[in-house]
Design a protein around this motif. Sequence first.
Motif, PDB file in Angstrom:
ATOM      1  N   LEU A  66     -22.214 -12.066  71.306  1.00  0.00           N
ATOM      2  CA  LEU A  66     -22.416 -10.661  71.008  1.00  0.00           C
ATOM      3  C   LEU A  66     -22.882  -9.907  72.218  1.00  0.00           C
ATOM      4  N   LEU A 106     -15.451 -12.816  56.549  1.00  0.00           N
ATOM      5  CA  LEU A 106     -14.657 -12.356  57.691  1.00  0.00           C
ATOM      6  C   LEU A 106     -15.314 -12.727  59.001  1.00  0.00           C
ATOM      7  N   LEU A 107     -16.615 -12.684  59.018  1.00  0.00           N
ATOM      8  CA  LEU A 107     -17.301 -12.960  60.258  1.00  0.00           C
ATOM      9  C   LEU A 107     -17.654 -14.423  60.405  1.00  0.00           C
ATOM     10  N   ILE A 132     -19.345  -4.961  66.926  1.00  0.00           N
ATOM     11  CA  ILE A 132     -19.588  -6.326  66.485  1.00  0.00           C
ATOM     12  C   ILE A 132     -18.397  -6.834  65.705  1.00  0.00           C
ATOM     13  N   LEU A 133     -17.915  -5.990  64.846  1.00  0.00           N
ATOM     14  CA  LEU A 133     -16.799  -6.411  64.025  1.00  0.00           C
ATOM     15  C   LEU A 133     -15.600  -6.776  64.874  1.00  0.00           C
ATOM     16  N   ILE A 149     -23.738  -4.833  58.066  1.00  0.00           N
ATOM     17  CA  ILE A 149     -22.427  -4.217  58.173  1.00  0.00           C
ATOM     18  C   ILE A 149     -21.894  -3.875  56.797  1.00  0.00           C
ATOM     19  N   ASN A 159     -16.144  -9.860  66.957  1.00  0.00           N
ATOM     20  CA  ASN A 159     -16.504 -11.136  66.387  1.00  0.00           C
ATOM     21  C   ASN A 159     -15.694 -11.578  65.208  1.00  0.00           C
ATOM     22  N   MET A 160     -14.924 -10.688  64.725  1.00  0.00           N
ATOM     23  CA  MET A 160     -14.169 -11.163  63.593  1.00  0.00           C
ATOM     24  C   MET A 160     -13.183 -12.201  64.063  1.00  0.00           C
ATOM     25  N   MET A 162     -21.716  -1.304  65.074  1.00  0.00           N
ATOM     26  CA  MET A 162     -21.197  -2.175  64.023  1.00  0.00           C
ATOM     27  C   MET A 162     -19.736  -2.492  64.261  1.00  0.00           C
ATOM     28  N   ASN A 214     -17.464 -16.780  63.613  1.00  0.00           N
ATOM     29  CA  ASN A 214     -18.323 -16.700  64.767  1.00  0.00           C
ATOM     30  C   ASN A 214     -19.688 -17.269  64.434  1.00  0.00           C
ATOM     31  N   HIS A 258     -22.354 -17.087  65.964  1.00  0.00           N
ATOM     32  CA  HIS A 258     -23.540 -16.396  66.461  1.00  0.00           C
ATOM     33  C   HIS A 258     -24.049 -15.308  65.549  1.00  0.00           C
ATOM     34  N   ILE A 259     -23.153 -14.838  64.761  1.00  0.00           N
ATOM     35  CA  ILE A 259     -23.610 -13.708  63.953  1.00  0.00           C
ATOM     36  C   ILE A 259     -24.438 -14.227  62.828  1.00  0.00           C
TER      37      ILE A 259
END
Lengths: 210, 797
Positions: B564, A142-143, B595-596, A157, B599-600, B592, A146, A148-149
């Motif tokens: 972020l 899902l992430l 972030i979600l 998470i 950034n999702m 969290m 991006n 950067h993560i």
Amino acid sequence: MGAAHSASEEVRELEGKTGFSSDQIEQLHRRFKQLSGDQPTIRKENFNNVPDLELNPIRSKIVRAFFDNRNLRKGTSGLADEINFEDFLTIMSYFRPIDTTMDEEQVQLCRKEKLRFLFHMYDSDSDGRITLEEYRNVVEELLSGNPHIEKESARSIADGAMMEAASVCVGQMEPDQVYEGITFDDFLKVGAWELGVGTGAALGACRGPC
Amino acid sequence: MGIRGFVPFCPWNWCLLLATLQCCGASSELNRSTDSSARRELNVRYAAASSQPAETISVFTLDYDYVQIPYEVTLWILLASLAKIGFHLNRRLPGLMPESCLLILVGALVGAVIFGTDHKSPPVMDSSIYFLYLLPPIVLESGYFMPTRPFFENLGSILWWAGLGALLNAFGIGLSLYLICQVPAFGLGDINLLQNLLFGSLISAVDPVAVLAVFEEARVNEQLYMMIFGEALLNDGISVVLYNILIAFTKMHKFEDIEPVDILAGCARFVIVGCGGAFFGVIFGFISAFITRFTQNISAIEPLIVFMFSYLSYLVAETLYLSGILAITACAVTMKKYVEENVSQTSYTTIKYFMKMLSSVSETLIFIFMGVSTIGKNHEWNWAFICFTLVFCQIWRAISVFVLFYVSNQFRTFPFSIKDQCVIFYSGVRGAGSFSLAFLLPLSLFPRKKLFVTATLVVIYFTVFIQGITVGPLVRYLDVRKTNKKESINEELHTRLMDHLKAGIEDVCGQWSHYQVRDKFKKFDHKYLRKVLIRKNLPKSSLVSLYKKLEMKQAIEMVESGVLSSTAFSTPRRVQKTQETKRLSPEDVESMRDILTRNMYQVRQRTLSYNKYNLQPQTSEKQAKEILIRRRNTFRESVKKGHSLPWGKPAGTKNIRYLSFPYSKPLPAGRDMKVAEFTDHDGSDSELPPITFNTHSPTGTIQERRWTPEVIPMKRLHGAGTPLHFGYRRNAGREEHLGRGGRAILRPKPLFHAVDEEFESEEESKEETPAFGSLLSSELRPGGDCNVSHSPLLQRK
């Protein structure tokens, strides 16, 4: 397609099995042919023809879901190699809007089926539980849009979510208890599933252009 | 907030004072000169002395007559602008009430001043001024800023809603009022059906865009925006068409003479007028797009072409008795795509700003007229008519919303929920359009025109103030109930997953009817239209602007994928085999979720952001510019600080770390796409290209902007053992985001392949160094060179 007579019989049969109307079946059949390039079956590679799907982060899971034996009701695990139109319809039937004219029990049943579909997406190894690894996998996907993560965040998470689920389902656990994973029942509890999967949105196309 | 609250009053106060003084001064002057003006002739200025033979040459005279009109108009516009400034200085106000409230107040104020000083009011707005000068800019602006893709995707719904909604409203209100007029007790018996219908048509012209700004922060989805836009866009046109047709009817013989044939003819005319107007607009759009293809050498006239052609389309359509409004709208929508690609950057900006300016001016003037006529003697108040007008407006709008959307929901993929419909219903705010149409009613045909004007004014005031101010809280109330649900991470995850799933399944089963049409149009567009309408090649001299563009693009992508926030995200205890049940602290959950959400992967439905009264740069553009500026600044700083590596010590004030790339070997006439040529840059203001935007920063947090990079504790870097990677992995594909040691490093995407590599250093003023191109090459430094990272930075090669 054989004689028109048998074709309409097939259609009716499919209607009965999957609950689509004949118009919808027609449309889906056209789409099926488009995807499969006029072959009788679809393979995983055929899904590459869907352009926008490329941008979808859970693309692989979606495609996989089409071939998942559990969704196709052909078994409890494993993937089929190819699916024919009837299987295609079976998968699509998970996304039919819930028919509100059905009685309460049937509505619940429908909802459960849809949620089971979702559950299967999470539970990739078909063991009936969503383990931490699988959950992490989902979150990472899902992430993934991006850059950067980092993996760390994604994992944390997932861990957090898992813990939350654990606390919801099992309550306070003893320190030596091991939480194996989220079962389907836990899954039902954890999410506030007020909107069923695909209520109308996905198959609006079958109703015609908007 | 003391000072904050204080500030807006200052400009208000003194500007009001100023204005009042001016007006008073003007009026007194006017009074003095009014007497003599009657006897004057046109070229009076110099002959003034003749009426009273003067013995002396007056050293100082005032001639207000000469400049009265432009003077007062300018004054009004300035006043409104000052009010707007004050309005926006207060942070909270724009979210509380729509800006039209403000304009109306200013108008009322001016009206009060004029009335109070018994000033002969300046040229009253008349039909030709309104339709020829004031209306086109407003419509052009709304057409130009309409986001095209969502518009066309929802075209069916929009046409259905806007067209039928306007008709339904107009006839509904007209008929209901006619029935009311039949009641003898109200004394309205002399208003016949036609007049009522006309009134209905003009009062149904809504201006809902004005309220958009009020609930912008609420998560209003794209479809809703489009509905409101589309309605605003088409509504004016339809109202005016209806209005004109009904006026024509009225001018025709008496009511009894109207036969069904005429009515049919009216309907046919309606359709023809609408479609014909749009057709002409499209043609003119294409013509102007075509012409802009050739204007690269005189880019100064590009805005002129755009504006003149749009205006021309309006005029031509009006000549043929077609709908000029729809023409200009269609023209704007058509030419926007091609023009934007053809014109230079500055022209593009000019066009946007000028358009906003023109439409602002128009609207301000209309509101001032409105204010002037509010406070005056020409009113006729009739309780029944006015109250019922208000009531019927609301009722019919509700009816049209719920009925029409009920029907169109059957055909839509994304049906509108009841809440959406409530929002649409409630945003039926009337605006300048209704007032103008009411004001321009010919008195001869409408003996009770004053009543209509009064009623219109009441409706406008009511809707703008009361509905405008309460729509924000209403939307937030409706919305809040939606978003309160998501409290856990699980839910967030699941919802997101389902969104993606739905999107995926849609793609698979294909909204392919849409695709087909859209695809076909795109293919057609590419094959034919673009070849004709778009310029062939970019001029070579705009190399730097090209780099600017590319850098911006990359920065925008970075922003869009979501940098972020800098809130330190302390990783919760890692759960081995999920044994521990330590609850996550709320802050962790919050961060969290932050972030979600941020950034999702953005699912396709994105909220639009539109402000009618102001041009807001796209947030991504803004942020992108920020990124660029900061990169350059920090880099410059780090270089100035003695050429040490940024990670050696904290890089000055800003805690953003940027890695510097070593000088590349200058390649002779390097046609190698991946390598840039560098000339020697001497001096400390050399711009070493910032390459990677390493998303880490030391313990300090930068709270200035949302997007500042995330904190990854410094020690991790060193702990990793290897010196910082320069940002490229050997075998990096574009998706490879992890540098050594698992740090996320952004790679600029290889956008620069097509670019020519003549990088002589530009003039000092150009800040985006072409040397940015060197950033591409990961191949330049095959990974093993990391160990010699330090030295090349400083060495000139």
